[in-house]
Design an enzyme around this catalytic site. Structure first.
Site, PDB file in Angstrom:
ATOM      1  NE  ARG A 190      -3.814   0.082   0.477  1.00  0.00           N
ATOM      2  CZ  ARG A 190      -5.049   0.055   0.008  1.00  0.00           C
ATOM      3  NH1 ARG A 190      -5.559   1.124  -0.589  1.00  0.00           N
ATOM      4  NH2 ARG A 190      -5.785  -1.032   0.093  1.00  0.00           N
TER       5      ARG A 190
ATOM      6  N   GLY B 144      -1.905  -4.293   8.513  1.00  0.00           N
ATOM      7  CA  GLY B 144      -3.018  -5.206   8.319  1.00  0.00           C
ATOM      8  C   GLY B 144      -3.343  -5.456   6.859  1.00  0.00           C
TER       9      GLY B 144
ATOM     10  NE  ARG C  65      -7.065   1.708   2.841  1.00  0.00           N
ATOM     11  CZ  ARG C  65      -6.230   2.620   2.357  1.00  0.00           C
ATOM     12  NH1 ARG C  65      -4.981   2.687   2.814  1.00  0.00           N
ATOM     13  NH2 ARG C  65      -6.607   3.464   1.417  1.00  0.00           N
ATOM     14  CB  CYS C  66      -0.754  -2.317   5.589  1.00  0.00           C
ATOM     15  SG  CYS C  66      -1.234  -1.104   6.822  1.00  0.00           S
ATOM     16  CG  MET C  67      -0.113  -6.953   4.416  1.00  0.00           C
ATOM     17  SD  MET C  67      -0.062  -8.662   5.009  1.00  0.00           S
ATOM     18  CE  MET C  67      -1.808  -9.025   5.176  1.00  0.00           C
TER      19      MET C  67
END
Length: 410
Positions: A161, A396, A398-400
């Site tokens: 992200r 989490g 979304r970050c990944m």
């Protein structure tokens, strides 16, 4: 058809970019954790299994999954000149100053003929034992420990992200906050410059060579004409000014308003999406710890080129979101229901960091029991993924993930 289309956080996800954790995690050592922005060392084999489960959840829900390492490999293999330029740029950005060391490392990397293996090796880092350095009668040679890393790994790459962010039909190719992550954006640069699917087809709203830092975890597409950006530990006010001007000056961009959310500049709240994500038309997850200090600014085009109109919004967060999403009454769902101990624990493990794959359907870390139960009771479809090792990186679902294509919402 646009090759990039992301105009919301909740439109049905069609295509997403991931990076499967690789040997870069094997080059994490306790003495390098602070420098490389990790709190612990993930167990690679389990981290890969967890990441594969994540990709499987996405695929089973109709999402096309593509990988950073594959796109980068396809980009650098377009010509011998591009490949040579990439290797030299990679070495230069790793701060290898000795011409002798540069040549030896170049020869080592250039000998890797398979383009994907080359990309993975650059992500993994280069160990002194891999290269037959001769005694150069220099101080740098004498202090080079056998077995030490000549070029550091990039262990944060599985958080796809952050290095770039898709905004409408364009991208922000980001300047990262920390020195250790600045090199990560080289892969996005080569994908958007040289990959046949993307080269020359994507507006660029920010460049990795710009000075102020901005990271993708701070960029949320609230709607087709509204962009939210976190003013945080990792994203500066100057960067927000710059990207807002670039977006407003781009005739093809429909964005009329940028909302800057100022959050505490601490690691626990490192990005806006660490504490705040949209999960449905009228629902957002939020960490209760930001509700007090949060300030929101509205940024619109000024009367002159390069000039912005900026004003602080004196209203509640719910009212701000109701106005700019047009969704009616907004519900903020607090991490762990606002319970102080549970919220701090689950926030540490990214309880508020969810990936919405369609309105009301979200991917979450399974370990955040309290928050997940609340989300289930709110009527959301909660898809839990294993995370014992991946969560050690402090990011989490979304970050990944970096959405490349989403359906527009109406």
């Amino acid at each position: 058809m646009a090759v990039i289309n992301v105009t919301s956080e909740i439109g049905k996800l069609k295509k997403v970019l991931l990076h499967r954790p690789g040997k870069e995690l094997l080059n994490l050592t306790p003495d390098k954790l602070d420098e490389l922005l990790f709190d612990d060392i993930p167990f690679l084999k389990m981290a890969q299994k967890e990441h594969d489960a994540f990709a499987d959840i996405l695929s089973k829900n109709g999402v096309e999954v593509v990988y950073l390492e594959d796109l980068a490999a396809e980009a650098v293999s377009q010509s011998a000149e591009i490949r040579e330029k990439f290797i030299k740029q990679y070495i230069n950005e790793a701060d290898i100053y000795s011409e002798y060391y540069q040549k030896m490392i170049y020869d080592f990397l250039n000998a890797i003929k398979d383009p994907k293996e080359l990309i993975l090796k650059t992500m993994e880092g280069v160990n002194a034992n891999e290269i037959p350095f001769k005694n150069t009668h220099s101080l740098s040679h004498y202090v080079l420990d056998s077995g030490s890393m000549v070029i550091n790994p990039m262990p944060n790459l599985y958080f796809t992200r952050d290095p770039f962010a898709c905004i409408g039909n364009g991208v922000s190719l980001n300047k990262m906050y920390s020195v250790t992550r600045c090199r990560e954006t080289i892969y996005g640069e080569y994908i958007f410059d040289h990959h046949p699917e993307y080269a020359g087809k994507v507006n660029r709203f920010y460049n990795r060579y710009d000075a102020p830092s901005i990271e993708g975890g701070d960029i949320l597409n609230i709607g087709k004409d509204v962009l939210a950006i976190g003013l945080s530990q990792r994203t500066s006010a100057n960067a927000i000014d710059s990207i807002a001007n670039n977006i407003f000056d781009n005739e093809t961009s429909p964005i009329k308003t940028v909302l800057a959310f100022q959050i505490p500049a601490i690691r626990a709240f490192m990005h806006l999406d660490t504490v705040f994500t949209q999960i449905d038309f009228d629902k957002f997850t939020i960490h209760p710890g930001i509700l007090g200090p949060l300030r929101v600014f509205e940024i619109t085009r000024g009367t002159k080129k390069g000039e912005l109109n900026v004003k602080q919004i004196d209203s509640t967060l719910e009212k701000v979101l109701e106005k700019y999403t047009g969704a009616g009454k907004i519900e903020l769902i607090q991490c762990a229901g606002g319970d102080k101990i549970a919220a701090e624990r689950e926030q540490w493990n990214d309880g508020s960091n969810t990936l919405c794959i369609s309105p009301g359907t979200i991917v979450v870390y399974e370990r955040n029991d309290v928050t997940n139960e609340i989300l289930n009771k709110k009527g959301l479809k909660v898809l839990e993924m294993p995370c014992g090792e991946l969560s050690r990186g402090r990011g989490g679902p979304r970050c990944m993930s970096m959405p490349l294509l989403r359906e527009d919402i109406r």
